[in-house]
Motif scaffolding. Structure first.
Motif, PDB file in Angstrom:
ATOM      1  N   ILE A  73     -12.835  -9.745 -63.574  1.00  0.00           N
ATOM      2  CA  ILE A  73     -11.576  -9.856 -64.313  1.00  0.00           C
ATOM      3  C   ILE A  73     -11.028 -11.272 -64.188  1.00  0.00           C
ATOM      4  O   ILE A  73     -10.949 -11.828 -63.086  1.00  0.00           O
ATOM      5  N   GLY A  74     -10.627 -11.839 -65.310  1.00  0.00           N
ATOM      6  CA  GLY A  74      -9.999 -13.156 -65.286  1.00  0.00           C
ATOM      7  C   GLY A  74     -10.253 -13.946 -66.545  1.00  0.00           C
ATOM      8  O   GLY A  74     -11.319 -13.830 -67.158  1.00  0.00           O
ATOM      9  N   GLN A  75      -9.258 -14.757 -66.932  1.00  0.00           N
ATOM     10  CA  GLN A  75      -9.372 -15.591 -68.119  1.00  0.00           C
ATOM     11  C   GLN A  75      -9.087 -17.060 -67.814  1.00  0.00           C
ATOM     12  O   GLN A  75      -9.047 -17.874 -68.736  1.00  0.00           O
ATOM     13  N   SER A  76      -8.903 -17.381 -66.552  1.00  0.00           N
ATOM     14  CA  SER A  76      -8.584 -18.771 -66.211  1.00  0.00           C
ATOM     15  C   SER A  76      -9.791 -19.662 -66.475  1.00  0.00           C
ATOM     16  O   SER A  76     -10.945 -19.228 -66.407  1.00  0.00           O
ATOM     17  N   SER A  77      -9.517 -20.930 -66.750  1.00  0.00           N
ATOM     18  CA  SER A  77     -10.590 -21.869 -67.105  1.00  0.00           C
ATOM     19  C   SER A  77     -11.554 -22.085 -65.939  1.00  0.00           C
ATOM     20  O   SER A  77     -12.768 -22.191 -66.146  1.00  0.00           O
ATOM     21  N   ILE A  78     -11.036 -22.131 -64.719  1.00  0.00           N
ATOM     22  CA  ILE A  78     -11.904 -22.371 -63.571  1.00  0.00           C
ATOM     23  C   ILE A  78     -12.854 -21.197 -63.341  1.00  0.00           C
ATOM     24  O   ILE A  78     -14.015 -21.376 -62.967  1.00  0.00           O
ATOM     25  N   LEU A  79     -12.391 -19.965 -63.602  1.00  0.00           N
ATOM     26  CA  LEU A  79     -13.267 -18.802 -63.465  1.00  0.00           C
ATOM     27  C   LEU A  79     -14.293 -18.763 -64.588  1.00  0.00           C
ATOM     28  O   LEU A  79     -15.471 -18.456 -64.354  1.00  0.00           O
TER      29      LEU A  79
ATOM     30  N   TYR B 254     -20.966 -20.084 -52.719  1.00  0.00           N
ATOM     31  CA  TYR B 254     -19.926 -20.428 -51.754  1.00  0.00           C
ATOM     32  C   TYR B 254     -18.627 -19.732 -52.154  1.00  0.00           C
ATOM     33  O   TYR B 254     -18.348 -19.554 -53.339  1.00  0.00           O
ATOM     34  N   GLY B 255     -17.842 -19.395 -51.173  1.00  0.00           N
ATOM     35  CA  GLY B 255     -16.543 -18.824 -51.480  1.00  0.00           C
ATOM     36  C   GLY B 255     -15.896 -18.224 -50.253  1.00  0.00           C
ATOM     37  O   GLY B 255     -16.573 -17.775 -49.329  1.00  0.00           O
TER      38      GLY B 255
ATOM     39  N   LEU C 230     -17.052 -20.270 -55.824  1.00  0.00           N
ATOM     40  CA  LEU C 230     -16.055 -19.365 -56.394  1.00  0.00           C
ATOM     41  C   LEU C 230     -14.657 -19.840 -56.024  1.00  0.00           C
ATOM     42  O   LEU C 230     -14.380 -20.107 -54.846  1.00  0.00           O
ATOM     43  N   PRO C 231     -13.775 -19.938 -56.993  1.00  0.00           N
ATOM     44  CA  PRO C 231     -12.413 -20.418 -56.696  1.00  0.00           C
ATOM     45  C   PRO C 231     -11.610 -19.350 -55.950  1.00  0.00           C
ATOM     46  O   PRO C 231     -11.745 -18.151 -56.238  1.00  0.00           O
TER      47      PRO C 231
ATOM     48  N   GLY D 286      -6.462 -13.757 -48.137  1.00  0.00           N
ATOM     49  CA  GLY D 286      -7.543 -12.772 -48.244  1.00  0.00           C
ATOM     50  C   GLY D 286      -8.064 -12.600 -49.645  1.00  0.00           C
ATOM     51  O   GLY D 286      -8.923 -11.741 -49.887  1.00  0.00           O
ATOM     52  N   ASN D 287      -7.536 -13.381 -50.598  1.00  0.00           N
ATOM     53  CA  ASN D 287      -7.992 -13.392 -51.982  1.00  0.00           C
ATOM     54  C   ASN D 287      -7.888 -12.018 -52.635  1.00  0.00           C
ATOM     55  O   ASN D 287      -6.950 -11.281 -52.356  1.00  0.00           O
TER      56      ASN D 287
END
Length: 658
Positions: free
Chosen positions: A320-326, A346-347, A487-488, A528-529
């Motif tokens: 899930i996500g629409q951000s440019s970095i993802l 990595y993340g 991964l951001p 904890g993301n």
């Protein structure tokens, strides 16, 4: 003298063989076949120096003897079965007792031993018994055997597992034939060995030889009298019977009957030999039991595969996500999915490393293969190699059976090594060899095994720093890091929070988040993301439900529903907190605010830099006297020196998180 007994859809036929015989579907043959798969001149049978030989005459479909396709002229043994289409041809040296009711009638390959006993290695008390011939007709009525077969089929269909089925077969046969010892010999599958189900007894040497005879020819065999033992009451004879559980041309196992009898009386009462009726009954039982056993195995295999696919599909949730970095990260994952390249992800913890690994797998050509995930950091050090590479039985205490490791389980698919940076150096060395050669060796074995799986590794550690410190092998690092994905963290893509909250709240009912509450969630740093976000939202959803009332309509989650500790963390970031230090004897206050130690909120996030800052401040207030400063702080001078040295390297304490 030799005979060929032909059985098929057109009935049964017994043919006496000449010195040379041509068998086929044509009219110019000595023995005619009716099956359309037979050639006009299919094979030849001939006798040479007392030995019978069979040779294929370049037939279209070949000649199969005892389940094997022959090549060239091949010797025939008594009882061998020749298969052509739906027709079964039994070669025998013993003339059937009655041409109309011969023992070979029917559709199941059965036979009485007519081979010289010396060739099989049987030791008989009477040297005159060099061969075993058919007994007269059955002494029992047909209804008795039909009732026994009905009883067996009635209880066997209730079985839900292989072991339960085999137990029911033995128990029911034991009731039908009291006094007869019945064993089930199940052929090995995979790494397992042959299973023998009885009352814990070992099969006799004579039974093992008869079993080998039946296994070689894949027919049911009866030996009415193969040995005799002398006891207090006189002579005691033994009958042996073996019937294969045939699935197609493969024997899944064997029914073994051992019956001791005296010369008088009926076999049902334990005072007579096993007869042709017993042989026919065992053959009739074996066919449906083999089908049931095969169906149970297939059902179990399908259930296991469905469970594996269900777990895989359940974990392959949409990212899930629409951000440019993802989107940029997912674009890289999509481009490398079609290759077989190793990937290093990595993340931070909770960013969805396994989710991305599954997405790569399900978009790759290996999507139909297994996806096996293992957390290297959660494995006990002494079991790491066993989990990864498998072990042999007896390799260590508790290894009671052979076990395949993750590499074998993932063969044909993808192996995800989560937290690969936690592996010890010994396991790293073996892992490197597997990546280079695609070969594993189980613990306790010397046999190399070929594996074919794609490796996707993940870590939250800085592996480059671990390589420099010697904690991680450099060659393994470069082997894993063919392509790397970073991964951001959630705090860098807060624009995805509304979508994530909607998705994560969906399993708990109809919820919406008030804009003020969403603003607080945006300001929180989410160490904890996504994992922490999921737990917070679940807690909010559970506590927001009306007590004792059914949940109807949409429930709005407000600021008051946000956990107190999360709100305090947000509020603490909006002001400077002052801490009053304890009074120190002899402390000189040169500055106006000497009694107040000002700390900004970002420094409060990490305690170690705070120690250093405070120690430097105390030393300064005491005019640089480190002995007094250590005494005032209540620590050793060595500890103070270490803090000051650390402070010189890091003059300003900052938040290390992004």
């Amino acid at each position: 003298m030799a005979f060929l007994i032909i059985r098929g859809p057109h009935g049964r036929q017994v043919c006496e063989l000449k010195a040379t015989n041509v068998v086929g579907r044509g009219t110019q043959t000595d023995i005619a076949l009716h099956d359309p798969l037979a050639s006009k001149r299919h094979f030849q049978l001939r006798e040479l120096n007392g030995e019978w030989l069979i040779r294929d005459l370049e037939s279209t479909n070949g000649t199969i003897v005892c389940g094997r396709k022959i090549d060239g002229e091949t010797p025939l043994n008594d009882g061998d079965e020749i298969s052509i289409g739906d027709e079964s041809l039994i070669f025998t040296l013993a003339k059937p007792a009655d041409a109309a009711d011969a023992s070979e009638s029917g559709t199941f390959p059965t036979g009485l031993l007519s081979t010289p006993v010396e060739k099989l290695g049987f030791a008989l008390p009477d040297a005159g018994k060099s061969t075993l011939v058919a007994a007269p007709g059955s002494p029992h009525e047909l209804s008795f055997w039909l009732r026994g077969l009905y009883r067996l089929l009635r209880v066997a269909h209730l079985a839900q597992s292989e072991d339960e089925l085999l137990k029911l077969i033995r128990g029911t046969l034991q009731q039908t034939l009291p006094g007869t010892q019945i064993s089930l010999v199940i052929e090995p599958r995979g790494e397992g060995g042959t299973r023998i189900l009885n009352d814990g007894r070992k099969l006799s040497a004579t039974m093992m030889k008869l079993l080998a005879f039946a296994r070689q020819r894949c027919v049911a065999v009866l030996s009415p009298d193969v040995e005799a033992a002398t006891n207090a009451s006189g002579k005691e004879h033994t009958s042996l019977l073996v019937a294969p559980l045939l699935s197609g041309r493969q024997a899944l196992g064997y029914l073994c009957f051992e019956h001791r009898w005296s010369p008088e009386g009926s076999a049902l009462l334990g005072r007579g030999p096993l007869t042709q009726a017993h042989l026919d009954f065992a053959a009739a039982v074996a066919y449906p039991m083999a089908s049931m056993l095969e169906n149970l195995r297939r059902t179990q295999s399908v259930l296991l595969e469905n469970e594996k696919l269900r777990r895989g599909a359940g974990s392959n949730r949409e990212i899930i996500g629409q951000s440019s970095i993802l989107k940029e990260t997912l674009s890289i994952a999509e481009r490398i999915a079609a290759t077989n390249t190793s990937v290093l992800i990595y993340g931070e913890s909770g960013t969805g490393k396994e989710l991305v690994a599954r997405a790569i797998h399900f978009q790759s050509p290996r999507r139909t293969g297994p996806f096996v995930a293992i957390n290297c950091g959660a494995l006990p050090q002494e079991l790491i190699e066993s989990e990864l590479f498998g072990h042999a039985r007896g390799a260590f205490t508790g290894a009671i059976s052979h076990r395949e490791g993750c590499f074998e389980s993932a063969s044909g698919g993808t192996l995800f090594l989560d937290e690969v940076g936690e592996l010890p150096l010994t396991a790293q060395t073996r892992l490197l060899r597997v990546l280079q050669e695609s070969v594993i060796v189980r613990v306790g074995e010397n046999k190399p095994r070929q594996v074919d799986c794609r490796i996707i590794a993940a870590t939250h550690r800085n592996l480059e720093a671990d390589v420099k410190s010697g904690r991680f092998r450099q060659d393994l690092f470069y082997r894993l890091k063919v392509v790397d994905i970073s991964l951001p963290p959630l705090r860098k893509r807060v624009d995805d929070l509304p979508l994530l909250c909607e998705h994560l709240l969906e399993p708990f009912g109809q919820f919406r988040i008030h804009p003020d509450a969403m603003e607080i969630l945006r300001k929180y740093r989410w160490p904890g993301n996504v994992r922490e976000l999921k737990n917070v939202l679940e807690r909010m959803a559970v506590l927001a439900r009306p007590l004792g009332q059914p949940a109807t309509g949409v429930i709005t989650l407000t600021v008051d529903d946000i956990p107190m500790e999360l709100r305090r963390a947000i509020e603490g970031g909006q002001r400077v907190t002052t801490v009053q230090p304890r009074k120190i004897a002899g402390l000189r206050s040169g500055d106006a605010d000497a009694d107040v130690f000002a700390i900004t909120p970002d420094l409060m996030l990490s305690l170690e830099p705070l120690h250093v800052q405070y120690a430097r401040w105390v030393v300064k207030q005491l005019g640089g006297n480190k002995t007094k400063a250590a005494k005032a702080l209540g620590i050793q001078r060595a500890t103070l020196y270490a803090w000051l040295e650390r402070g010189s390297e890091e003059p300003e304490a900052t938040d290390t998180r992004e």
